[in-house]
Design a protein around this motif. Structure first.
Motif, PDB file in Angstrom:
ATOM      1  N   PRO A   1      72.094 -63.580-101.764  1.00 53.45           N
ATOM      2  CA  PRO A   1      70.631 -63.879-101.986  1.00 53.45           C
ATOM      3  C   PRO A   1      70.346 -65.264-101.998  1.00 53.45           C
ATOM      4  O   PRO A   1      69.148 -65.299-101.708  1.00 53.45           O
ATOM      5  CB  PRO A   1      70.416 -62.855-103.225  1.00 53.45           C
ATOM      6  N   CYS A   2      71.127 -66.046-102.861  1.00 50.02           N
ATOM      7  CA  CYS A   2      70.964 -67.403-102.800  1.00 50.02           C
ATOM      8  C   CYS A   2      69.820 -67.705-103.686  1.00 50.02           C
ATOM      9  O   CYS A   2      68.743 -68.561-103.482  1.00 50.02           O
ATOM     10  CB  CYS A   2      70.516 -68.071-101.374  1.00 50.02           C
ATOM     11  N   ASP A   3      69.851 -66.915-104.682  1.00 52.10           N
ATOM     12  CA  ASP A   3      68.813 -67.233-106.057  1.00 52.10           C
ATOM     13  C   ASP A   3      69.616 -66.973-107.337  1.00 52.10           C
ATOM     14  O   ASP A   3      70.942 -67.052-107.432  1.00 52.10           O
ATOM     15  CB  ASP A   3      67.690 -66.434-105.877  1.00 52.10           C
TER      16      ASP A   3
ATOM     17  N   TRP B   1      75.871 -62.020-110.119  1.00 59.63           N
ATOM     18  CA  TRP B   1      75.919 -60.672-110.181  1.00 59.63           C
ATOM     19  C   TRP B   1      76.120 -59.844-108.966  1.00 59.63           C
ATOM     20  O   TRP B   1      76.756 -58.877-108.852  1.00 59.63           O
ATOM     21  CB  TRP B   1      74.530 -59.968-110.838  1.00 59.63           C
ATOM     22  N   TYR B   2      75.442 -60.221-107.875  1.00 54.35           N
ATOM     23  CA  TYR B   2      75.459 -59.688-106.483  1.00 54.35           C
ATOM     24  C   TYR B   2      76.776 -59.732-106.001  1.00 54.35           C
ATOM     25  O   TYR B   2      77.288 -58.746-105.699  1.00 54.35           O
ATOM     26  CB  TYR B   2      74.479 -60.630-105.660  1.00 54.35           C
ATOM     27  N   GLY B   3      77.548 -61.158-106.370  1.00 52.72           N
ATOM     28  CA  GLY B   3      78.990 -61.117-105.761  1.00 52.72           C
ATOM     29  C   GLY B   3      79.954 -60.212-106.624  1.00 52.72           C
ATOM     30  O   GLY B   3      80.800 -59.741-106.106  1.00 52.72           O
ATOM     31  N   LEU B   4      79.740 -60.335-107.877  1.00 52.54           N
ATOM     32  CA  LEU B   4      80.539 -59.519-108.974  1.00 52.54           C
ATOM     33  C   LEU B   4      80.395 -58.116-108.448  1.00 52.54           C
ATOM     34  O   LEU B   4      81.529 -57.251-108.686  1.00 52.54           O
ATOM     35  CB  LEU B   4      79.970 -59.868-110.385  1.00 52.54           C
ATOM     36  N   VAL B   5      79.375 -57.798-108.403  1.00 53.14           N
ATOM     37  CA  VAL B   5      78.982 -56.240-107.955  1.00 53.14           C
ATOM     38  C   VAL B   5      79.822 -55.790-106.735  1.00 53.14           C
ATOM     39  O   VAL B   5      80.662 -54.639-106.533  1.00 53.14           O
ATOM     40  CB  VAL B   5      77.713 -55.777-107.944  1.00 53.14           C
TER      41      VAL B   5
ATOM     42  N   PHE C   1      82.524 -62.893-100.964  1.00 53.75           N
ATOM     43  CA  PHE C   1      82.131 -62.500-102.183  1.00 53.75           C
ATOM     44  C   PHE C   1      82.246 -63.696-103.146  1.00 53.75           C
ATOM     45  O   PHE C   1      81.295 -63.969-104.256  1.00 53.75           O
ATOM     46  CB  PHE C   1      82.708 -61.131-102.691  1.00 53.75           C
ATOM     47  N   SER C   2      83.444 -64.617-103.076  1.00 54.66           N
ATOM     48  CA  SER C   2      83.736 -65.601-103.856  1.00 54.66           C
ATOM     49  C   SER C   2      82.799 -66.688-103.962  1.00 54.66           C
ATOM     50  O   SER C   2      82.340 -67.283-105.095  1.00 54.66           O
ATOM     51  CB  SER C   2      84.929 -66.043-103.847  1.00 54.66           C
ATOM     52  N   GLU C   3      82.443 -66.952-102.688  1.00 55.01           N
ATOM     53  CA  GLU C   3      81.235 -67.982-102.628  1.00 55.01           C
ATOM     54  C   GLU C   3      80.048 -67.908-103.270  1.00 55.01           C
ATOM     55  O   GLU C   3      79.560 -68.822-104.030  1.00 55.01           O
ATOM     56  CB  GLU C   3      81.079 -68.417-101.151  1.00 55.01           C
ATOM     57  N   CYS C   4      79.719 -66.474-103.143  1.00 58.48           N
ATOM     58  CA  CYS C   4      78.356 -66.247-103.681  1.00 58.48           C
ATOM     59  C   CYS C   4      78.553 -66.049-105.214  1.00 58.48           C
ATOM     60  O   CYS C   4      77.477 -66.601-105.951  1.00 58.48           O
ATOM     61  CB  CYS C   4      77.849 -64.961-103.155  1.00 58.48           C
ATOM     62  N   LEU C   5      79.468 -65.548-105.752  1.00 65.11           N
ATOM     63  CA  LEU C   5      79.663 -65.365-107.019  1.00 65.11           C
ATOM     64  C   LEU C   5      80.021 -66.614-107.992  1.00 65.11           C
ATOM     65  O   LEU C   5      79.238 -66.915-108.788  1.00 65.11           O
ATOM     66  CB  LEU C   5      81.125 -64.533-107.332  1.00 65.11           C
ATOM     67  N   VAL C   6      80.725 -67.711-107.253  1.00 68.40           N
ATOM     68  CA  VAL C   6      81.133 -69.025-108.019  1.00 68.40           C
ATOM     69  C   VAL C   6      79.669 -69.840-107.827  1.00 68.40           C
ATOM     70  O   VAL C   6      79.216 -70.560-108.857  1.00 68.40           O
ATOM     71  CB  VAL C   6      82.346 -69.651-107.505  1.00 68.40           C
ATOM     72  N   THR C   7      78.936 -69.908-106.804  1.00 69.01           N
ATOM     73  CA  THR C   7      77.731 -70.576-106.531  1.00 69.01           C
ATOM     74  C   THR C   7      76.743 -70.186-107.525  1.00 69.01           C
ATOM     75  O   THR C   7      75.833 -71.069-108.057  1.00 69.01           O
ATOM     76  CB  THR C   7      77.373 -70.842-105.210  1.00 69.01           C
ATOM     77  N   GLY C   8      76.704 -68.843-108.024  1.00 72.22           N
ATOM     78  CA  GLY C   8      75.684 -68.394-108.868  1.00 72.22           C
ATOM     79  C   GLY C   8      75.934 -68.260-110.285  1.00 72.22           C
ATOM     80  O   GLY C   8      75.315 -67.995-111.030  1.00 72.22           O
TER      81      GLY C   8
ATOM     82  N   TYR D   1      74.133 -73.078-101.786  1.00 72.29           N
ATOM     83  CA  TYR D   1      75.030 -73.585-101.041  1.00 72.29           C
ATOM     84  C   TYR D   1      75.429 -72.555 -99.718  1.00 72.29           C
ATOM     85  O   TYR D   1      75.606 -72.843 -98.714  1.00 72.29           O
ATOM     86  CB  TYR D   1      76.417 -73.869-101.627  1.00 72.29           C
ATOM     87  N   PRO D   2      75.531 -71.287-100.213  1.00 71.37           N
ATOM     88  CA  PRO D   2      75.966 -70.431 -99.099  1.00 71.37           C
ATOM     89  C   PRO D   2      74.952 -70.314 -97.969  1.00 71.37           C
ATOM     90  O   PRO D   2      75.474 -69.779 -96.777  1.00 71.37           O
ATOM     91  CB  PRO D   2      76.109 -68.936 -99.995  1.00 71.37           C
ATOM     92  N   CYS D   3      73.661 -70.375 -98.199  1.00 72.13           N
ATOM     93  CA  CYS D   3      72.666 -70.391 -97.361  1.00 72.13           C
ATOM     94  C   CYS D   3      72.277 -71.654 -96.356  1.00 72.13           C
ATOM     95  O   CYS D   3      71.621 -71.631 -95.466  1.00 72.13           O
ATOM     96  CB  CYS D   3      71.364 -69.789 -97.774  1.00 72.13           C
TER      97      CYS D   3
END
Length: 331
Positions: free
Chosen positions: A41-43, A48-52, A143-150, A176-178
């Motif tokens: 989602p890049c917000d 939480w999105y990556g962790l789920v 998943f890791s990119e989204c999780l770490v950047t958030g 960063y992911p977007c």
């Protein structure tokens, strides 16, 4: 559901084939989720999105592994009524009698220890697919990119996203992911994501190495402590497979025969013919947990029930002067 049953079937049939099939199908599912379902989602919800997406499918695979394991239901079915009966027998047994129908503390201890062993085995088998899912997800890195950047925008660190210089570079990590991060060049953004992906892949390979090492270690420990020879283990595995297959066939045949008798008797309004069906006690005995002990020469709960029941009938019908035919088979 059928695909998952196939995975479990391969896992039970052979170590190498089962592990390979499970890893391939689970990794394929993870690849589908990463490319076609997952969208960061890049917000502030990146973490939480990556962790789920990383943990919830793994938890679902573990629960499905436990549910689809037939030993789970063999262990749980009728457990509460049996515990109540055990308490009743314990209160009713004042002299510590060991005859049939009385509670034995030694037997109760054996049942508890066997239950713990079976639970450990079920859990260990059910954890195979979740670990593969997590390892495949870490190797992919999406998943890791989204999780770490958030991480810095999670509810734990939402008040600490500013660095010591007062800039908002840390706060913008969730973008960063977007792409198109204000104040950050494209090369710097890609370099950061590459670093995150590299660390994720290293962790994934470490998990794979840990799974394989643990699996080999457990197999070696069980084989080293086994009192059963290699060929006898092969024989018991072949016997249990054949018994299970024949038992399923006979259940279907017997149920069909009984259903046909009842339907024919109903429509013809005639007296039904006698059909011998196992008693509740017999079903309970063959459905109970079984621990293979080489000295007893019983390869399953059904084998133990048949031989012991036949021996008890022989003792009842004879004076005991002749040798038991069951014992002759064991010698």
């Amino acid at each position: 559901m059928e695909t998952f049953k196939t995975i479990l079937h391969f896992t039970k049939k052979g170590a190498h084939l089962g592990f390979g099939a499970s890893a391939l199908l689970t990794a394929a599912g993870q690849y589908f989720f990463s490319n076609d379902v997952f969208t960061c989602p890049c917000d502030k919800y990146n973490f939480w999105y990556g962790l789920v997406f990383l943990l919830v499918p793994a938890l679902a695979l573990m629960l499905l592994g436990i549910i689809m394991n037939k030993r789970t239901w063999r262990l749980l079915t009728g457990r509460i009524p049996n515990l109540c009966c055990d308490r009743h027998r314990r209160r009713g047994s004042s002299d510590g009698a060991t005859k049939k129908g009385h509670f034995s503390q030694e037997t109760g201890t054996f049942c508890k220890s066997s239950t713990v062993v079976v639970l450990v085995e079920i859990t260990f088998n059910a954890l195979l697919l979740p670990y593969i899912w997590i390892a495949a997800a870490l190797l992919t890195g999406t998943f890791s990119e989204c999780l770490v950047t958030g991480f810095y925008r999670s509810i734990w660190y939402q008040n600490q996203c500013y660095d010591t210089n007062g800039s908002q570079e840390t706060c913008n990590l969730h973008l960063y992911p977007c792409g198109n991060v204000p104040g950050v060049t494209e090369d710097a953004r890609k370099q950061y994501l590459h670093s995150v992906k590299a660390l994720s892949q290293i962790t994934g390979w470490l998990i794979i190495a840990f799974i394989i090492s643990l699996y080999i270690l457990v197999i070696c420990v069980f084989r080293l402590r086994s009192r059963i020879s290699y060929l006898q283990l092969k024989f018991r595995a072949a016997y249990t497979d054949e018994e299970r297959s024949l038992f399923r066939t006979r259940i279907t045949q017997h149920a069909k025969q009984l259903a046909e008798r009842n339907v024919d008797s109903f429509f013809s309004q005639t007296q039904p013919e006698d059909i011998i069906t196992p008693t509740n006690h017999a079903w309970e005995e063959v459905s109970s947990l079984f621990k293979f002990i080489p000295e007893d020469h019983y390869y399953s709960a059904l084998h133990q029930y048949v031989e012991k029941e036949n021996f008890q009938k022989w003792e009842t019908d004879n004076t005991g002067s002749e040798e038991s035919p069951i014992l002759k088979q064991k010698v």
